[in-house]
Design an enzyme around this catalytic site. Structure first.
Site, PDB file in Angstrom:
ATOM      1  N   ARG A 294      28.062  37.414  48.440  1.00 24.88           N
ATOM      2  CA  ARG A 294      29.172  37.361  49.629  1.00 24.88           C
ATOM      3  C   ARG A 294      29.650  36.119  49.639  1.00 24.88           C
ATOM      4  O   ARG A 294      30.967  35.974  49.872  1.00 24.88           O
ATOM      5  CB  ARG A 294      28.491  38.067  50.992  1.00 24.88           C
ATOM      6  CG  ARG A 294      28.172  39.435  50.968  1.00 24.88           C
ATOM      7  CD  ARG A 294      27.525  40.002  52.260  1.00 24.88           C
ATOM      8  NE  ARG A 294      27.360  41.383  52.106  1.00 24.88           N
ATOM      9  CZ  ARG A 294      26.654  41.956  52.924  1.00 24.88           C
ATOM     10  NH1 ARG A 294      26.111  41.567  54.020  1.00 24.88           N
ATOM     11  NH2 ARG A 294      26.649  43.259  52.720  1.00 24.88           N
ATOM     12  N   THR A 297      31.653  35.780  46.751  1.00 22.92           N
ATOM     13  CA  THR A 297      32.888  36.492  46.779  1.00 22.92           C
ATOM     14  C   THR A 297      34.122  36.085  47.610  1.00 22.92           C
ATOM     15  O   THR A 297      35.044  36.014  47.362  1.00 22.92           O
ATOM     16  CB  THR A 297      32.621  38.113  47.151  1.00 22.92           C
ATOM     17  OG1 THR A 297      31.642  38.706  46.496  1.00 22.92           O
ATOM     18  CG2 THR A 297      33.842  38.856  47.474  1.00 22.92           C
ATOM     19  N   TYR A 438      34.682  44.710  47.673  1.00 22.21           N
ATOM     20  CA  TYR A 438      33.316  44.816  47.380  1.00 22.21           C
ATOM     21  C   TYR A 438      32.235  43.677  47.921  1.00 22.21           C
ATOM     22  O   TYR A 438      32.818  42.904  48.589  1.00 22.21           O
ATOM     23  CB  TYR A 438      33.082  45.074  45.530  1.00 22.21           C
ATOM     24  CG  TYR A 438      33.558  43.776  44.943  1.00 22.21           C
ATOM     25  CD1 TYR A 438      33.280  43.543  43.658  1.00 22.21           C
ATOM     26  CD2 TYR A 438      34.049  42.472  45.479  1.00 22.21           C
ATOM     27  CE1 TYR A 438      33.928  42.390  42.719  1.00 22.21           C
ATOM     28  CE2 TYR A 438      34.484  41.347  44.823  1.00 22.21           C
ATOM     29  CZ  TYR A 438      34.311  41.429  43.345  1.00 22.21           C
ATOM     30  OH  TYR A 438      34.751  40.326  42.478  1.00 22.21           O
ATOM     31  N   GLU A 439      30.975  43.783  47.715  1.00 26.66           N
ATOM     32  CA  GLU A 439      30.161  43.259  48.438  1.00 26.66           C
ATOM     33  C   GLU A 439      30.180  43.308  49.990  1.00 26.66           C
ATOM     34  O   GLU A 439      29.833  42.417  50.673  1.00 26.66           O
ATOM     35  CB  GLU A 439      29.891  41.559  48.153  1.00 26.66           C
ATOM     36  CG  GLU A 439      30.191  41.647  46.364  1.00 26.66           C
ATOM     37  CD  GLU A 439      28.824  42.049  45.929  1.00 26.66           C
ATOM     38  OE1 GLU A 439      27.797  42.244  46.617  1.00 26.66           O
ATOM     39  OE2 GLU A 439      28.687  42.208  44.797  1.00 26.66           O
ATOM     40  N   GLY A 440      30.249  44.637  50.236  1.00 27.18           N
ATOM     41  CA  GLY A 440      30.490  44.941  51.714  1.00 27.18           C
ATOM     42  C   GLY A 440      31.862  44.861  52.133  1.00 27.18           C
ATOM     43  O   GLY A 440      32.382  43.555  51.995  1.00 27.18           O
TER      44      GLY A 440
END
Length: 596
Positions: A294, A297, A438-440
């Protein structure tokens, strides 16, 4: 395609002047990270990124990855660049020396990662996922697992992935269907399908180590029943690889952007896997990797925004269109360069303000990682962990939202040419668009920030950071040049706490208030956070100017800080009003009335 140049001057300003990295490293006993060593790493990293990775960016986008009966081939030059990266020791820069790493601070690895992703985001995904796998195995693996996997990952002979998402579930991992059946030899047979697996299959390493979430037969329901397993593509044997495991790539996705990053469907057909950490504690283990991802990202917003800014700035200086409103600025030419026009400057300054502010946020966060991992006292480590818990969703969501805005501005500066592939600006927009997803997703990050981190800690995590801002404002409230901005930040810092309390009170009556306010809350939090870092940079820049140390760099910091406070920070008021409106207008429409 924009020509990437690592912004070393800005990096050194943060490292040496704003955040005092040399003293920071000395306080943590990281003696190898001397100023000379750091400077050499930045210089060599910049050369690799500018000369090797950046030239592959557009060609990688044009060619994409190739899929043929389970075999994935990366674009021309990617494999060779990865071999060069691994040979140069870059994979092990911040890795444990016990497993072949150089043991340098994690923050230095993240700074190098910024240059890598700015030069070629698709390529950066391959080592990026591997670093995440290494961190999870290092934190939670057994000694045997560390010995088996970490050295080969550090060398770049093997690479890693994280396998969470399944066709029927993404965020709601509690309903995954992948199963792990215990075997007589202590291993597990892993069966299931994972999707959206970055770097899940490729030709750049001899083995791929998948970290897979799965459930044991007797696992409790929901997230409490998730375990984490190491499932290698080839089973380890001696110093290399042995038999092929029952892991296969079913397909690769055809995507809007990051086309040279293989996004795979991975099938596990009773594949041999090895439990990492405790049974049914896999989500906690995976969060080590997910938090690393995260933050990475979030930095993608910074990286792609920086690449876009560099391209837009060069174009704005060269493109001739119309005369300045105040009269010709290039009378010897047919028209003035577009950088003289206020609207173009608005876009460029917005990009500059976000990029440099986000870089400061990223480097501050990177220092916290160092402290969390290396500080001598448990109290110092916990304080850093608490700040990281608060700032991680802000980094991921705010930096990617503003990075996407920056890349859109960069394309807009080019006018019609920005829409044409050959210029490369639209690729940066496409590549950046995945980052808020992405990645939450950023909506999930917002819920995490407001619901879990802030309200879930009864405000403790937020107070830990707002105290930092309060102390800074107290120390700088009489600043001869910056006092008005300091007062503006102090008022917003107080308002931040008041808004939090108001939402918390409303949520006690109606939990939907949290969901309705969360995205505005996160963006508000991000704008205030960046205001703090812009003032920290401005204070240092003012000191440098007072010492007569300037070639325009520090003056530019002050002007950009003023722009941020006057033209960007007022966005907080719109977010405040939206939060204060409550959830009624969002939730009262009955589902049938959404019909068309």
């Amino acid at each position: 395609m924009p020509e990437y140049k690592a912004p070393l001057r800005d990096m050194r300003f943060l490292i040496d002047d704003v955040f005092a990295f040399p003293a920071h490293y000395a306080s943590l006993g990281a003696d190898d990270a001397s100023p000379d060593m750091v400077a050499a790493i930045l210089e060599e990293g910049a050369k690799f990124c500018e000369q090797v990775l950046a030239p592959l960016n557009r060609s990688g986008d044009e060619e994409g990855c190739h899929f043929d009966n389970g075999v994935v081939t990366t674009p021309k030059g990617f494999k060779e660049a990865f071999a060069q990266y691994a040979e140069g020791g870059w994979m092990g820069l911040a890795a444990d020396p016990l497993h072949g790493g150089q043991g340098l601070p994690e923050s230095l690895g993240l700074i190098v990662a910024e240059m890598v992703a700015s030069a070629n985001q698709s390529w950066a995904m391959y080592p990026g996922l591997t670093h995440g796998a290494m961190s999870a195995i290092h934190a939670h693996g057994s000694e045997e697992q560390k010995q088996t996997y970490l050295t080969r990952l550090t060398e770049g002979r093997w690479t890693g992935t994280m396998c969470l998402t399944e066709p029927h579930c993404g965020t709601d991992l509690g309903i995954i269907k992948t199963r792990a059946v215990p075997q007589a030899d202590g291993s597990h047979a892993i069966s299931g399908t994972k999707i959206f697996i970055s770097a899940g299959e490729h030709d750049m390493s001899e083995n791929i180590v998948h970290l897979v979430l799965a459930k044991l037969p007797d696992a409790p329901a929901g997230t409490r029943g998730i375990s984490l397993f190491i499932v290698p593509k080839f089973l380890p044997q001696g110093d290399g690889v042995g038999a092929r495991n029952a892991v296969s790539c079913g397909s690769i996705e055809h995507k809007m952007g990051i086309k040279a990053s293989a996004t795979c469907v991975i099938n596990f057909d009773a594949a041999t896997g090895y439990l990492i950490g405790e049974a049914n504690k896999g989500l906690a283990c995976m969060f080590t990797m997910m938090n690393h991802a995260r933050l990475g990202t979030g930095m993608q917003g910074l990286c792609l925004g920086e690449a876009s800014y560099q391209g837009a700035l060069r174009y704005a200086r060269e493109r001739l269109q119309m005369r300045a409103l105040t009269g010709p600025k290039a009378p010897d030419k047919a028209a003035d360069p577009i950088i003289v026009h206020p609207d173009v400057r608005r876009m460029l300054l917005t990009m500059k303000a976000f990029n440099e502010g986000n870089r400061a946020l990223a480097y501050f966060t990177a220092q916290l990682i160092d402290v969390a991992h290396r500080a001598e006292t448990a109290e110092a480590r916990q304080e850093a962990e608490d700040l990281l818990a608060l700032l991680t969703p802000i980094c991921k969501a705010f930096m990617t939202e503003t990075g996407l805005e920056a890349t859109n501005h960069g394309m807009q500066v080019f006018g019609g040419h920005g829409y044409i592939r050959e210029w490369g600006m639209e690729q940066l927009v496409r590549d950046c668009r995945i980052a808020p997803i992405y990645e939450g997703t950023n909506g999930i990050q917002a819920l995490d920030l407001l619901g879990r981190k802030v309200l879930g800690s009864q405000g403790k995590l937020l107070r830990g950071f707002t105290r930092v801002l309060h102390k800074f404002c107290e120390a700088q409230q009489e600043h001869p040049q910056l006092a008005p901005q300091v007062a503006q930040l102090a008022a917003l810092n107080r308002q931040w706490g008041e808004l939090t309390q108001s939402i918390g009170m409303a949520a006690m009556k109606n939990p939907d208030e949290v969901g309705a306010a969360s995205v505005d809350y996160l963006m508000y939090s991000g704008y205030v956070t960046l205001a703090y870092f812009w003032l920290r940079m401005a204070v240092v820049a003012q000191e440098k100017l007072a010492q007569g140390d300037d070639d325009g760099f520090h003056q530019a910091k002050l002007v950009t800080c003023a722009f941020y406070f006057q033209r960007i920070l007022p966005r907080t008021e719109a977010h405040r009003l939206a939060m204060s409106a409550g959830s009624a207008s969002t939730m009262q429409l009955v589902e049938e009335h959404f019909a068309f």
